[in-house]
Design a protein around this motif. Structure first.
Motif, PDB file in Angstrom:
ATOM      1  N   ASP A   1       0.876  -1.228  -0.021  1.00 20.75           N
ATOM      2  CA  ASP A   1      -0.048   0.062   0.130  1.00 20.75           C
ATOM      3  C   ASP A   1       0.882   1.188  -0.112  1.00 20.75           C
ATOM      4  O   ASP A   1       1.883   1.149   0.841  1.00 20.75           O
ATOM      5  CB  ASP A   1      -1.000   0.049   1.317  1.00 20.75           C
ATOM      6  N   TRP A   2       0.600   2.064  -0.921  1.00 18.57           N
ATOM      7  CA  TRP A   2       1.391   3.485  -0.842  1.00 18.57           C
ATOM      8  C   TRP A   2       0.990   4.096   0.436  1.00 18.57           C
ATOM      9  O   TRP A   2       0.042   4.086   0.703  1.00 18.57           O
ATOM     10  CB  TRP A   2       0.864   4.302  -1.988  1.00 18.57           C
ATOM     11  N   ASN A   3       2.215   4.814   1.000  1.00 14.95           N
ATOM     12  CA  ASN A   3       2.071   5.649   2.153  1.00 14.95           C
ATOM     13  C   ASN A   3       1.945   7.219   1.667  1.00 14.95           C
ATOM     14  O   ASN A   3       2.016   7.531   0.594  1.00 14.95           O
ATOM     15  CB  ASN A   3       2.875   5.282   3.094  1.00 14.95           C
TER      16      ASN A   3
ATOM     17  N   SER B   1      -3.767   5.300   0.248  1.00  8.37           N
ATOM     18  CA  SER B   1      -3.394   3.905   0.600  1.00  8.37           C
ATOM     19  C   SER B   1      -3.683   2.979  -0.700  1.00  8.37           C
ATOM     20  O   SER B   1      -4.145   1.911  -0.201  1.00  8.37           O
ATOM     21  CB  SER B   1      -4.040   3.526   1.711  1.00  8.37           C
TER      22      SER B   1
ATOM     23  N   GLY C   1       4.006   8.638  -0.788  1.00  6.16           N
ATOM     24  CA  GLY C   1       4.242   8.105  -2.245  1.00  6.16           C
ATOM     25  C   GLY C   1       3.807   9.275  -3.122  1.00  6.16           C
ATOM     26  O   GLY C   1       3.183  10.404  -2.843  1.00  6.16           O
TER      27      GLY C   1
ATOM     28  N   THR D   1      -0.910   8.308  -6.385  1.00  2.38           N
ATOM     29  CA  THR D   1      -1.663   7.573  -5.617  1.00  2.38           C
ATOM     30  C   THR D   1      -2.647   7.819  -4.836  1.00  2.38           C
ATOM     31  O   THR D   1      -3.576   6.960  -4.235  1.00  2.38           O
ATOM     32  CB  THR D   1      -0.365   6.720  -4.461  1.00  2.38           C
TER      33      THR D   1
ATOM     34  N   ASP E   1      -1.086  -1.658  -4.600  1.00  2.00           N
ATOM     35  CA  ASP E   1      -0.463  -1.904  -5.689  1.00  2.00           C
ATOM     36  C   ASP E   1       0.535  -3.110  -5.903  1.00  2.00           C
ATOM     37  O   ASP E   1       0.562  -3.686  -4.519  1.00  2.00           O
ATOM     38  CB  ASP E   1       0.628  -0.591  -6.034  1.00  2.00           C
TER      39      ASP E   1
END
Length: 128
Positions: free
Chosen positions: A48-50, A68, A53, A57, A71
């Motif tokens: 999960d992108w934070n 979040s 990111g 995203t 990916d």
């Protein structure tokens, strides 16, 4: 001409970089050795992108404004250990901190050689 961009680029069509594949542009060509060993050191991961990111995203286009976005990909630091040519440091996405980025096209070459190595091993085992 050359297109330079510091933000995201989106395309609904194909994006190609076939200009880089011509043999006439390359010297010191040799096959990547020990490719399976190198591939074993790189994980394919879900994540999960934070909040650090890239902006995309959190774009409504992806239906997730929380940041979040789920990916899949690889970890640049792991790739850098075995194929440093495929990793580049870029200046900040959302801040002044630099980040690592992976050229996924470069990973294709090591995957091709890994498949060939595995195929040769299978053929050898089948012959026994």
């Amino acid at each position: 001409g050359i297109l330079e961009n510091v933000d995201e680029i989106r395309s609904e069509g194909d994006i190609t970089d076939n200009y880089t594949s011509d043999k006439r542009l390359k010297d010191n060509i040799y096959v990547i050795g020990d490719s399976i060993s190198k591939i074993k050191q790189i994980r394919g991961v879900e994540f999960d992108w934070n909040e650090k990111g890239p902006d995309w995203t959190r774009h409504e286009y992806f239906g997730n404004a929380s940041g979040s976005l789920h990916d899949v990909g690889v970890i640049a630091q792991e790739v850098e250990k075995v194929l440093p040519e495929a990793v580049k440091e870029v200046q900040g996405l959302n801040d002044n901190e630099s980040h690592l980025t992976v050229n996924y096209h470069a990973l294709t070459s090591i995957l091709i050689e890994s498949i060939k190595e595995l195929s040769a091993r299978v053929k050898e085992l089948e012959a026994k």
